[in-house]
Write a protein that holds these residues in place. Structure first.
Motif, PDB file in Angstrom:
ATOM      1  N   SER A  48       0.809  -1.229   0.000  1.00  9.09           N
ATOM      2  CA  SER A  48       0.000   0.000   0.000  1.00  9.09           C
ATOM      3  C   SER A  48       0.838   1.274   0.000  1.00  9.09           C
ATOM      4  O   SER A  48       0.287   2.369   0.181  1.00  9.09           O
ATOM      5  CB  SER A  48      -0.940   0.009   1.219  1.00  9.09           C
ATOM      6  OG  SER A  48      -0.206  -0.134   2.423  1.00  9.09           O
ATOM      7  N   LEU A  49       2.139   1.180  -0.215  1.00 12.21           N
ATOM      8  CA  LEU A  49       3.010   2.353  -0.170  1.00 12.21           C
ATOM      9  C   LEU A  49       2.611   3.393  -1.221  1.00 12.21           C
ATOM     10  O   LEU A  49       2.539   4.603  -0.924  1.00 12.21           O
ATOM     11  CB  LEU A  49       4.467   1.936  -0.365  1.00 12.21           C
ATOM     12  CG  LEU A  49       5.502   3.064  -0.390  1.00 12.21           C
ATOM     13  CD1 LEU A  49       5.485   3.855   0.899  1.00 12.21           C
ATOM     14  CD2 LEU A  49       6.905   2.497  -0.646  1.00 12.21           C
ATOM     15  N   ALA A  50       2.337   2.969  -2.440  1.00 15.12           N
ATOM     16  CA  ALA A  50       1.980   3.912  -3.507  1.00 15.12           C
ATOM     17  C   ALA A  50       0.681   4.647  -3.180  1.00 15.12           C
ATOM     18  O   ALA A  50       0.571   5.863  -3.380  1.00 15.12           O
ATOM     19  CB  ALA A  50       1.849   3.174  -4.838  1.00 15.12           C
ATOM     20  N   GLN A  51      -0.324   3.923  -2.650  1.00 11.41           N
ATOM     21  CA  GLN A  51      -1.589   4.558  -2.297  1.00 11.41           C
ATOM     22  C   GLN A  51      -1.403   5.553  -1.150  1.00 11.41           C
ATOM     23  O   GLN A  51      -2.051   6.605  -1.107  1.00 11.41           O
ATOM     24  CB  GLN A  51      -2.613   3.495  -1.901  1.00 11.41           C
ATOM     25  CG  GLN A  51      -3.126   2.640  -3.049  1.00 11.41           C
ATOM     26  CD  GLN A  51      -2.125   1.566  -3.499  1.00 11.41           C
ATOM     27  OE1 GLN A  51      -1.156   1.289  -2.802  1.00 11.41           O
ATOM     28  NE2 GLN A  51      -2.374   0.989  -4.658  1.00 11.41           N
ATOM     29  N   GLN A  52      -0.503   5.240  -0.229  1.00  7.06           N
ATOM     30  CA  GLN A  52      -0.241   6.161   0.882  1.00  7.06           C
ATOM     31  C   GLN A  52       0.458   7.430   0.402  1.00  7.06           C
ATOM     32  O   GLN A  52       0.189   8.523   0.925  1.00  7.06           O
ATOM     33  CB  GLN A  52       0.601   5.453   1.951  1.00  7.06           C
ATOM     34  CG  GLN A  52      -0.152   4.345   2.674  1.00  7.06           C
ATOM     35  CD  GLN A  52       0.746   3.536   3.588  1.00  7.06           C
ATOM     36  OE1 GLN A  52       1.943   3.805   3.716  1.00  7.06           O
ATOM     37  NE2 GLN A  52       0.186   2.530   4.226  1.00  7.06           N
ATOM     38  N   MET A  53       1.335   7.305  -0.574  1.00  6.07           N
ATOM     39  CA  MET A  53       1.962   8.494  -1.155  1.00  6.07           C
ATOM     40  C   MET A  53       0.896   9.402  -1.770  1.00  6.07           C
ATOM     41  O   MET A  53       0.935  10.631  -1.612  1.00  6.07           O
ATOM     42  CB  MET A  53       2.983   8.092  -2.213  1.00  6.07           C
ATOM     43  CG  MET A  53       4.199   7.341  -1.699  1.00  6.07           C
ATOM     44  SD  MET A  53       5.377   8.379  -0.803  1.00  6.07           S
ATOM     45  CE  MET A  53       6.198   9.207  -2.156  1.00  6.07           C
ATOM     46  N   GLU A  54      -0.056   8.831  -2.456  1.00  4.80           N
ATOM     47  CA  GLU A  54      -1.138   9.615  -3.040  1.00  4.80           C
ATOM     48  C   GLU A  54      -2.011  10.246  -1.959  1.00  4.80           C
ATOM     49  O   GLU A  54      -2.487  11.375  -2.119  1.00  4.80           O
ATOM     50  CB  GLU A  54      -1.987   8.730  -3.952  1.00  4.80           C
ATOM     51  CG  GLU A  54      -1.257   8.262  -5.210  1.00  4.80           C
ATOM     52  CD  GLU A  54      -2.120   7.352  -6.064  1.00  4.80           C
ATOM     53  OE1 GLU A  54      -3.281   7.075  -5.652  1.00  4.80           O
ATOM     54  OE2 GLU A  54      -1.655   6.910  -7.126  1.00  4.80           O
ATOM     55  N   ALA A  55      -2.220   9.538  -0.851  1.00  7.41           N
ATOM     56  CA  ALA A  55      -3.083  10.042   0.223  1.00  7.41           C
ATOM     57  C   ALA A  55      -2.545  11.334   0.822  1.00  7.41           C
ATOM     58  O   ALA A  55      -3.314  12.202   1.239  1.00  7.41           O
ATOM     59  CB  ALA A  55      -3.238   8.975   1.310  1.00  7.41           C
ATOM     60  N   VAL A  56      -1.218  11.474   0.882  1.00  5.61           N
ATOM     61  CA  VAL A  56      -0.620  12.698   1.445  1.00  5.61           C
ATOM     62  C   VAL A  56      -0.139  13.641   0.346  1.00  5.61           C
ATOM     63  O   VAL A  56       0.594  14.600   0.601  1.00  5.61           O
ATOM     64  CB  VAL A  56       0.546  12.351   2.398  1.00  5.61           C
ATOM     65  CG1 VAL A  56       0.039  11.604   3.608  1.00  5.61           C
ATOM     66  CG2 VAL A  56       1.637  11.558   1.686  1.00  5.61           C
ATOM     67  N   LYS A  57      -0.558  13.351  -0.903  1.00  4.84           N
ATOM     68  CA  LYS A  57      -0.279  14.230  -2.054  1.00  4.84           C
ATOM     69  C   LYS A  57       1.219  14.427  -2.284  1.00  4.84           C
ATOM     70  O   LYS A  57       1.696  15.547  -2.495  1.00  4.84           O
ATOM     71  CB  LYS A  57      -0.988  15.574  -1.888  1.00  4.84           C
ATOM     72  CG  LYS A  57      -2.503  15.468  -1.894  1.00  4.84           C
ATOM     73  CD  LYS A  57      -3.164  16.813  -1.718  1.00  4.84           C
ATOM     74  CE  LYS A  57      -4.681  16.731  -1.899  1.00  4.84           C
ATOM     75  NZ  LYS A  57      -5.320  15.761  -0.993  1.00  4.84           N
ATOM     76  N   LEU A  58       1.965  13.328  -2.239  1.00  6.75           N
ATOM     77  CA  LEU A  58       3.388  13.342  -2.588  1.00  6.75           C
ATOM     78  C   LEU A  58       3.561  12.642  -3.929  1.00  6.75           C
ATOM     79  O   LEU A  58       3.195  11.467  -4.072  1.00  6.75           O
ATOM     80  CB  LEU A  58       4.223  12.634  -1.518  1.00  6.75           C
ATOM     81  CG  LEU A  58       4.297  13.295  -0.138  1.00  6.75           C
ATOM     82  CD1 LEU A  58       5.106  12.420   0.825  1.00  6.75           C
ATOM     83  CD2 LEU A  58       4.901  14.689  -0.220  1.00  6.75           C
ATOM     84  N   SER A  59       4.101  13.346  -4.912  1.00  4.57           N
ATOM     85  CA  SER A  59       4.381  12.730  -6.202  1.00  4.57           C
ATOM     86  C   SER A  59       5.705  11.977  -6.124  1.00  4.57           C
ATOM     87  O   SER A  59       6.724  12.541  -5.706  1.00  4.57           O
ATOM     88  CB  SER A  59       4.460  13.797  -7.301  1.00  4.57           C
ATOM     89  OG  SER A  59       4.942  13.227  -8.502  1.00  4.57           O
ATOM     90  N   VAL A  60       5.698  10.722  -6.513  1.00  4.75           N
ATOM     91  CA  VAL A  60       6.917   9.908  -6.442  1.00  4.75           C
ATOM     92  C   VAL A  60       8.002  10.451  -7.370  1.00  4.75           C
ATOM     93  O   VAL A  60       9.176  10.069  -7.250  1.00  4.75           O
ATOM     94  CB  VAL A  60       6.612   8.433  -6.789  1.00  4.75           C
ATOM     95  CG1 VAL A  60       5.640   7.839  -5.786  1.00  4.75           C
ATOM     96  CG2 VAL A  60       6.074   8.292  -8.217  1.00  4.75           C
ATOM     97  N   PHE A  61       7.629  11.350  -8.288  1.00  6.98           N
ATOM     98  CA  PHE A  61       8.597  11.899  -9.241  1.00  6.98           C
ATOM     99  C   PHE A  61       9.234  13.204  -8.756  1.00  6.98           C
ATOM    100  O   PHE A  61      10.130  13.724  -9.413  1.00  6.98           O
ATOM    101  CB  PHE A  61       7.927  12.133 -10.592  1.00  6.98           C
ATOM    102  CG  PHE A  61       7.375  10.886 -11.222  1.00  6.98           C
ATOM    103  CD1 PHE A  61       8.220   9.976 -11.832  1.00  6.98           C
ATOM    104  CD2 PHE A  61       6.017  10.613 -11.189  1.00  6.98           C
ATOM    105  CE1 PHE A  61       7.722   8.815 -12.412  1.00  6.98           C
ATOM    106  CE2 PHE A  61       5.503   9.462 -11.758  1.00  6.98           C
ATOM    107  CZ  PHE A  61       6.363   8.554 -12.366  1.00  6.98           C
ATOM    108  N   ASP A  62       8.777  13.726  -7.633  1.00  6.36           N
ATOM    109  CA  ASP A  62       9.332  14.989  -7.115  1.00  6.36           C
ATOM    110  C   ASP A  62      10.223  14.710  -5.910  1.00  6.36           C
ATOM    111  O   ASP A  62       9.897  15.085  -4.772  1.00  6.36           O
ATOM    112  CB  ASP A  62       8.205  15.956  -6.743  1.00  6.36           C
ATOM    113  CG  ASP A  62       7.465  16.483  -7.951  1.00  6.36           C
ATOM    114  OD1 ASP A  62       8.054  16.468  -9.044  1.00  6.36           O
ATOM    115  OD2 ASP A  62       6.298  16.899  -7.807  1.00  6.36           O
ATOM    116  N   ASN A  63      11.330  14.041  -6.152  1.00  4.92           N
ATOM    117  CA  ASN A  63      12.216  13.650  -5.059  1.00  4.92           C
ATOM    118  C   ASN A  63      13.506  14.471  -5.110  1.00  4.92           C
ATOM    119  O   ASN A  63      14.342  14.296  -5.994  1.00  4.92           O
ATOM    120  CB  ASN A  63      12.541  12.159  -5.154  1.00  4.92           C
ATOM    121  CG  ASN A  63      13.275  11.652  -3.924  1.00  4.92           C
ATOM    122  OD1 ASN A  63      13.480  12.387  -2.963  1.00  4.92           O
ATOM    123  ND2 ASN A  63      13.665  10.389  -3.951  1.00  4.92           N
TER     124      ASN A  63
END
Length: 430
Positions: A232-247
């Motif tokens: 569920s890591l990807a869904q949790q990133m979306e829940a807090v509005k963090l784009s995996v591409f903005d690192n």
């Protein structure tokens, strides 16, 4: 005979006067007694009424020790206390009354939160795990722990870590900041919007941060790109509005700059090099799932600002088209071991930016991506252009765009990542 009559009349009048005086005295005494009795007997009742009136006045004023009502003028009629009445409740009987509408709170009452469920404090030599769904966006605290394996596998509002020693700590997607203070010898894997470290020593961190990480008064800190996985890591990133591409993990800003404060971990450092995988300590992730998805299956592994990895290497610009992120990640995974992903960024292109970006290309995509969100990727390595084009062709048409020439690649990379650079990442390349 006449004398006798006169004497009898005088005696009668004398008796009559004495009788009237006795009656008057008795009546007066009775009246005085009655008044005194009423005064004594009625005093408790009057006191009770005065106390009730005083309470009614204070409740009407609403504030403790507020100004009391002024006493009425002498001779003015006494004001009666105002009686507040509530609207009559609607009857639910068969007489035509309507039943009150429920908002559902009576069916699903909210559970009162216990602060102890959102902290790990004063632990030593333990494995401490919070599984998905156990925190649900609440703040979390970790403090005074030693030699512990800590896994916070849920999305969180913010995290405070204080005075930990030789711990292994994983922190899941955090909406705001992770603040780690006065920690020594810890190994961390963290994902957050803002990372801050103060007065820490010898801590290694695989980091995701959507803004430039900050260190202060810290020594021998080492950083690498976030690498970890659970379902569920990807869904949790979306829940807090963090784009995996903005690192921006590598764009370290040091408030107290000095040699030896921080450096980079080797590019091949894995999450399992810092702490045990979840499958070894928990049942909600299996070893097969971890092997299938890999540690970089959610957040792309980027080289960041490492000069030694990308200096004098050919560059290419790859852009994942709107609504194709999942397929775009597949294209990037095919480049593993062939090209380095220097950096990625998600950006909304207005029509002017879209037209400007494709000035050196005849792809005709300017109209397609205008007013759309795209993901730009800077790639580096030998034969970068041909290798990137082959990876994109392997996942199908309409997924990603690759620069047609080396000249276009340099122009597009510079425009997307330098000229359109946001204010969040402004670190010195190391």
């Amino acid at each position: 005979g006449t004398k006798i009559v006169v004497e009898g009349r005088e005696q009668f009048m004398s008796r009559l006067v004495r009788g009237a005086l006795v009656i008057g005295v008795c009546a007066g005494a009775y009246i005085v007694y009655k008044k005194l009795s009423e005064s004594v007997a009625g005093e408790p009742a009057k006191q009770l009424r005065r106390e009730k009136n005083e309470e009614a006045k204070q409740s009407k004023m609403g504030c403790f020790q507020s100004k009391k009502d002024e006493a009425p003028a002498q001779g003015a009629p006494e004001k009666k206390p105002k009686i507040e009445t509530a609207a009559p409740k609607e009857s639910s009987s068969m007489g035509g009354g309507k039943k009150p509408v429920s908002d559902g709170s009576d069916l699903f009452p909210r559970k009162k939160l216990d602060p102890k469920d959102f902290e790990f404090m004063n632990e030593k030599g333990k494995v401490l795990i919070k599984e998905p769904g156990s925190i649900n966006g609440q703040p979390f605290k970790i403090g005074d722990c030693e030699d512990c394996d800590i896994y916070i596998c849920d999305y969180i509002a913010q995290v405070q870590i204080d005075c930990c020693k030789n711990c292994r700590i994983f922190i899941g997607p955090t909406e705001a900041s992770i603040f780690i203070c006065d920690c020594v010898g810890c190994k961390c894997i963290m994902a957050c919007r803002q990372y801050r470290a103060r007065e820490c020593m010898e801590c290694d961190t695989l980091l995701f941060a959507s803004t430039a990480p900050v260190v202060e008064e810290s020594k021998q800190m080492r950083f690498g790109c976030f690498r970890f996985f659970y379902f569920s890591l990807a869904q949790q990133m979306e829940a807090v509005k963090l784009s995996v591409f903005d690192n921006k993990w590598s764009e370290i800003y040091d408030f107290t700059p000095a040699d030896g404060n921080w450096t980079f971990l080797p590019i091949d450092t894995k999450g399992s090099d810092l702490m045990q995988p979840l499958s070894a300590v928990s049942s909600f992730v299996t070893k097969e799932e971890e092997e299938l998805h890999g540690e970089s299956g959610v957040v792309p592994l980027t080289a960041g600002l490492r000069k030694e990895l990308t200096t004098n290497q050919p560059r290419v610009f790859l852009m994942i088209l709107p609504n194709k992120k999942e397929d775009g990640l597949k294209a990037l995974s095919k480049l593993a071991g062939k090209l380095s992903i220097v950096q990625t960024k998600e950006l909304l292109l207005d029509p002017a930016k879209a037209k400007q970006l494709f000035q050196k290309s005849s792809s005709g995509l300017a109209g397609t991506v205008a007013k759309q969100t795209v993901v730009g990727c800077e790639l580096a390595g030998a034969d970068a252009l041909d290798t990137a084009q082959s990876a994109v062709q392997a996942v199908g048409d309409g997924v990603a765009y690759v620069s047609p020439t080396e000249d276009a690649a340099l122009y597009e990379t510079n425009l997307f990542f330098e000229q359109w650079k946001d204010f969040a990442g402004m670190a010195v390349t190391k």
